[in-house]
Design an enzyme around this catalytic site. Structure first.
Site, PDB file in Angstrom:
ATOM      1  N   LYS A  71       0.804  -1.224   0.000  1.00 24.97           N
ATOM      2  CA  LYS A  71       0.000   0.000   0.000  1.00 24.97           C
ATOM      3  C   LYS A  71       0.840   1.279   0.000  1.00 24.97           C
ATOM      4  O   LYS A  71       0.422   2.290  -0.558  1.00 24.97           O
ATOM      5  CB  LYS A  71      -0.977  -0.006   1.187  1.00 24.97           C
ATOM      6  CG  LYS A  71      -2.028  -1.103   1.076  1.00 24.97           C
ATOM      7  CD  LYS A  71      -2.927  -1.178   2.286  1.00 24.97           C
ATOM      8  CE  LYS A  71      -4.048  -0.175   2.192  1.00 24.97           C
ATOM      9  NZ  LYS A  71      -5.163  -0.500   3.113  1.00 24.97           N
ATOM     10  N   ASP A 108     -10.111   4.090   1.861  1.00 22.11           N
ATOM     11  CA  ASP A 108     -10.352   3.549   3.204  1.00 22.11           C
ATOM     12  C   ASP A 108     -11.111   4.541   4.087  1.00 22.11           C
ATOM     13  O   ASP A 108     -12.037   4.164   4.806  1.00 22.11           O
ATOM     14  CB  ASP A 108      -9.026   3.177   3.881  1.00 22.11           C
ATOM     15  CG  ASP A 108      -8.481   1.841   3.397  1.00 22.11           C
ATOM     16  OD1 ASP A 108      -9.273   0.998   2.950  1.00 22.11           O
ATOM     17  OD2 ASP A 108      -7.254   1.641   3.462  1.00 22.11           O
TER      18      ASP A 108
END
Length: 279
Positions: A71, A108
């Site tokens: 990520k 997110d």
């Protein structure tokens, strides 16, 4: 000669990736909306990441979800990085554009907020401080989103205090840092309480912070969703908090990517939850 349009492919990359629920989720949506497309889990090592990103678009991939440990690394390999992905320092969604460029985003935080709004519609971000346990990548996305929606103060405690201190540097004066041994005291007056650590997850150590100071009527949520009702949520509910499990964040963070890749905004509803839980 019939010109067959290319079937769009998407997937999730990480290492390991076998545990991911994303293939079940996206597979459910593809079937529900009758879309000819596929979503594939791919275990890709760090050393092969750059080559994979060059190759996958040539094979018909339109985008990817990104999970641990890629990520952060992915930001250095993308051509375009959204402001929120840059602020968080991580991306979870890639779009392979028709012009050949790779666009990295982080959904997110928006998934986290959408989960709270759906499952606790009475939640008011401005009602009081938020208390956040943990200072990892997920916590960065959560804190950025909380500040964006108007939470007046964000209190953070992390076992390594230095990691929490970085939040104050990156996110500004609304952030206050608390020692891990004093983490329970953060709950006094807090309207929103979030566990972003892996404590309480199946196979991980228990969440042992006392919740005595938790305000009745506060909102408590856990990013862990295995088990769905963590010990943290059980104790918070017993203390009179409104609780929201972490599965909805997984579902909502996936929706923007699905829409960009397959051209359909998917609905996050009870049937979606049941499909992902295997019900």
């Amino acid at each position: 000669m019939i010109d067959h349009p290319r079937i769009p492919l998407a997937g999730v990359i990480g290492s390991p990736v076998a545990h991911s629920r994303s293939p079940v989720l996206h597979g459910y949506w593809l079937k529900k909306y009758g879309i000819k497309g596929h979503y594939i889990p791919m275990d890709i090592a760090q050393a092969d990441l750059a080559e994979a990103l060059r190759t996958l678009p040539k094979l018909g991939f339109v985008g990817l979800n990104v999970t641990i440990p890629h990520k952060e690394t992915i930001l250095g390999l993308a051509d375009i990085v959204s402001d929120r992905a840059a602020l968080i320092g991580a991306a979870n969604t890639l779009i392979f554009r028709k012009d050949g460029r790779i666009h990295a985003d982080n959904t997110d935080g928006s998934g986290f907020i959408a989960n709270l709004r759906q499952n606790a519609p009475q939640w008011n971000p401005a009602a009081g401080p938020a208390a956040v346990f943990g200072a990892g990548g997920a916590a960065r996305a959560v804190v950025a989103a909380l500040i964006e929606v108007g939470v007046p103060e964000v209190r953070i405690a992390n076992r390594t205090r230095l990691r929490a201190e970085a939040f104050r540097t990156d996110f500004g004066a609304k952030v206050s840092v608390w020692d891990w041994v004093q983490a329970g005291n953060m709950l006094e007056g807090a309207a929103t309480v979030i566990n972003t650590t892996a404590l309480g997850m199946t196979g991980k150590p228990d969440f042992r912070i006392p919740l005595d100071a938790l305000e009745r009527g506060a909102l408590a949520t856990d990013l862990v969703y295995t088990p769905l009702k963590t010990q943290f949520l059980i104790e918070a509910e017993e203390a009179g908090a409104v609780v929201v499990d972490g599965l909805g964040m997984l579902l909502h963070q996936a929706a923007p990517g699905f829409e960009r890749w397959f051209g359909q905004r998917p609905e996050v509803d009870e049937a979606t939850r049941k499909a992902v839980l295997g019900a």
